[in-house]
Write an enzyme that holds these catalytic residues in place. Structure first.
Site, mmCIF file in Angstrom:
data_model
loop_
_atom_site.group_PDB
_atom_site.id
_atom_site.type_symbol
_atom_site.label_atom_id
_atom_site.label_comp_id
_atom_site.label_asym_id
_atom_site.label_seq_id
_atom_site.Cartn_x
_atom_site.Cartn_y
_atom_site.Cartn_z
ATOM 1 N N HIS A 282 0.429 -1.505 0.154
ATOM 2 C CA HIS A 282 -0.181 0.269 -0.326
ATOM 3 C C HIS A 282 1.385 0.870 -0.182
ATOM 4 C CE1 HIS A 282 0.696 1.077 4.588
ATOM 5 N NE2 HIS A 282 0.445 -0.300 4.940
ATOM 6 N N ASP A 294 6.228 1.321 6.506
ATOM 7 C CA ASP A 294 4.562 0.759 6.455
ATOM 8 C C ASP A 294 4.368 2.035 5.412
ATOM 9 O OD1 ASP A 294 1.639 -0.130 6.766
ATOM 10 O OD2 ASP A 294 1.907 0.600 9.039
ATOM 11 N N GLU A 328 -4.949 1.775 2.896
ATOM 12 C CA GLU A 328 -4.951 0.625 3.780
ATOM 13 C C GLU A 328 -4.964 0.662 4.837
ATOM 14 O OE1 GLU A 328 -3.412 -2.159 6.460
ATOM 15 O OE2 GLU A 328 -2.741 -0.652 6.253
ATOM 16 N N GLU A 329 -4.516 2.309 5.393
ATOM 17 C CA GLU A 329 -3.852 2.487 7.135
ATOM 18 C C GLU A 329 -5.638 2.682 7.801
ATOM 19 O OE1 GLU A 329 -2.225 1.748 8.613
ATOM 20 O OE2 GLU A 329 -0.358 1.771 7.257
ATOM 21 N N ASP A 356 4.184 -6.300 3.192
ATOM 22 C CA ASP A 356 3.488 -5.095 4.362
ATOM 23 C C ASP A 356 4.211 -5.683 5.481
ATOM 24 O OD1 ASP A 356 2.678 -1.979 5.501
ATOM 25 O OD2 ASP A 356 0.821 -3.678 5.230
ATOM 26 N N HIS A 427 3.419 4.263 12.116
ATOM 27 C CA HIS A 427 3.151 4.478 12.907
ATOM 28 C C HIS A 427 3.323 5.344 13.051
ATOM 29 C CE1 HIS A 427 -0.613 1.565 11.824
ATOM 30 N NE2 HIS A 427 0.236 1.172 10.757
#
Ligand SMILES: [Zn+2]
Length: 464
Positions: A282, A294, A328-329, A356, A427
């Protein structure tokens, strides 16, 4: 935090030779006869991947130029435009963006402070999809709980208070539920806000954002993650009998859906173009750091794998397709849209591979599919023993490919890596490219290229 080292020329030859020589080395059963035809192209793909730092350089260009790529942001849309242009320049075929409407959440300014017993600014990040506070913020007594049992035992005594979940990291699965549903569970008891010990491994006072989802029928209350160090401090103060007062100010809000796209580039199969192997990842990220791990790295690695096939003139029997999913997130809209837009084609999806989990040193792949397919991918993975990536784990898949895998009963794979650092930076503001070694991402490219190419080229369809 590791220093990047440039050391390709020294090790390249060994990897290439190793990949060829070790073809029959790690497979538990004798290598099938068809495998021999793939030793040479596998060796070329591995050699090309390890020959330079192209993958790392391209990831640096992506993350330095566009920064974070949260859904709805200009950064994401500019990165999509750039990827489409670069893929075309690479000579990939049928390069296109497939339109997807995505949620558009914006963080705005935010802060959290311990007001009493002593003033202390908390290291915080609002959770994605959270509502904001009123402009002046909320100030309330805060109560630290160790889990949902303690929360429910306190019940209506939490009315008007801020709940602080201080749940130690026990792996993503068990811990992430507090991020996803903690706000609504607290709101059900009348709480007015939530703080959460970051869902991740302890870092250096780095809070981890991530999505929450509000349960229907409960008031939506603002929620934010705080650094582990701050959660521990609040816990110790409460344990000593102090009453905690916290002030939370968040401008977070959801805007109308924005237009985005899944980015697709492929090499059309020479014999069975309608059958497809997907390399997925992603392109969107959270709005902190630059989403290098990520999942910018997964996207660059998947794309580079296809580019190398093109560069080496390797056109497999079936179509090989890189899909850089959007959103995606905080919505999974890209994965859902791909499933819907390719519904008629899913039965012809031979394998979907998601990357991922970071582009750290690859170890192999997780795989979900039938026994015949498992035996085949184990044999293919033996071609990767020279770079230490020949392991096939019991289960594979990924969020973006999940909807299509489920709807089309497609065999699914995920690139497995040495992910010790993944949940430390995931994140957070620390998700930047300096955590990624050029050799590691190059090996990820090699693993994806070999697995993708061979499965797309096999004489018989995977699993049949
Ligand atoms: Zn991801």
């Amino acid at each position: 935090m590791r220093h990047v080292r440039w050391r390709f020329p020294l090790v390249m030859t060994a990897f290439v030779v190793g990949a060829v020589a070790a073809g029959s080395g790690q497979a538990s059963s004798p290598a099938p006869a068809w495998l021999d035809a793939y030793r040479e192209p596998a060796s070329r793909l591995i050699g090309a991947a390890l020959a330079d730092t192209a993958a790392w350089a391209r990831l640096a260009e992506l993350t330095d130029t566009f920064g974070h790529r949260l859904s709805g942001s200009k950064g994401l849309e500019d990165a999509i435009e750039w990827a489409l242009g670069e893929m075309s320049r690479d000579g990939l075929e049928n390069v296109r963006g497939e339109k997807v409407m995505v949620p558009h959440w914006v963080r705005g300014r935010e802060r959290a402070d311990l007001v009493s017993p002593a003033p202390h600014p908390l290291a915080m990040l609002g959770l994605g999809n959270s509502v904001g506070t009123p402009p002046d913020g909320i100030e309330a007594e805060a109560v630290v709980v160790g889990g949902f049992d303690e929360l429910d035992a306190l019940g209506t005594s939490l009315k008007g208070k801020i709940v602080v979940y201080n749940v130690p990291w026990a792996g993503y699965g068990p811990t992430v539920q507090y991020r996803s549903s903690g706000a609504s569970r607290a709101a059900a008891h009348g709480a007015v806000g939530v703080l959460l010990r970051s869902v991740g491994q302890p870092g250096l006072r780095t809070p981890h954002t991530g999505a929450l989802s509000y349960a229907p029928g409960q008031p939506k209350i603002p929620a934010a993650a705080i650094a582990h160090e701050d959660a521990d401090r609040l816990q110790r103060l409460q344990d000593r009998g102090h009453t905690l007062v916290v002030r939370l100010v968040m401008e977070a809000r959801m805007l109308p859906d924005a237009e985005s796209a899944n980015v697709i580039g492929e090499i059309v199969g020479r014999e069975r173009p309608e059958e497809v192997v997907v390399l997925g990842c992603h392109l969107d990220s959270w709005d902190v750091g630059t989403g290098a791990t990520d999942d910018g790295g997964g996207c660059i690695a998947s794309w580079e794998a296809v580019r190398l096939m093109k560069k080496l003139g390797l056109r497999p029997r079936r179509t090989i397709r890189a899909v850089l999913f959007t959103n995606e997130e905080n919505g999974l809209r890209g994965g859902l849209a791909y499933r819907d837009q390719h519904k008629a084609e899913l039965a012809n999806h031979v394998l979907m591979i998601e990357t991922d989990g970071g582009v750290f040193r690859p170890l192999g792949f997780g795989f979900s599919g039938n026994d015949a397919a498992r035996a085949t991918v184990k044999a293919v993975a033996s071609l990767l023993s020279g770079i230490g990536a020949s392991r096939i784990g019991p289960a594979g898949g990924g969020a973006d490919i999940g909807p299509s895998v489920q709807a089309g009963k497609v065999p699914a794979m995920s690139l497995d890596v040495d992910g010790a650092l993944y949940f430390t930076i995931h994140h957070t503001e620390a998700d930047t490219i300096d955590k990624i070694e050029p050799t590691d991402i190059a090996r990820c490219v090699a693993a994806l290229a070999v697995m993708g190419y061979v499965v797309a080229d096999l004489p018989a369809r995977l699993g049949q």
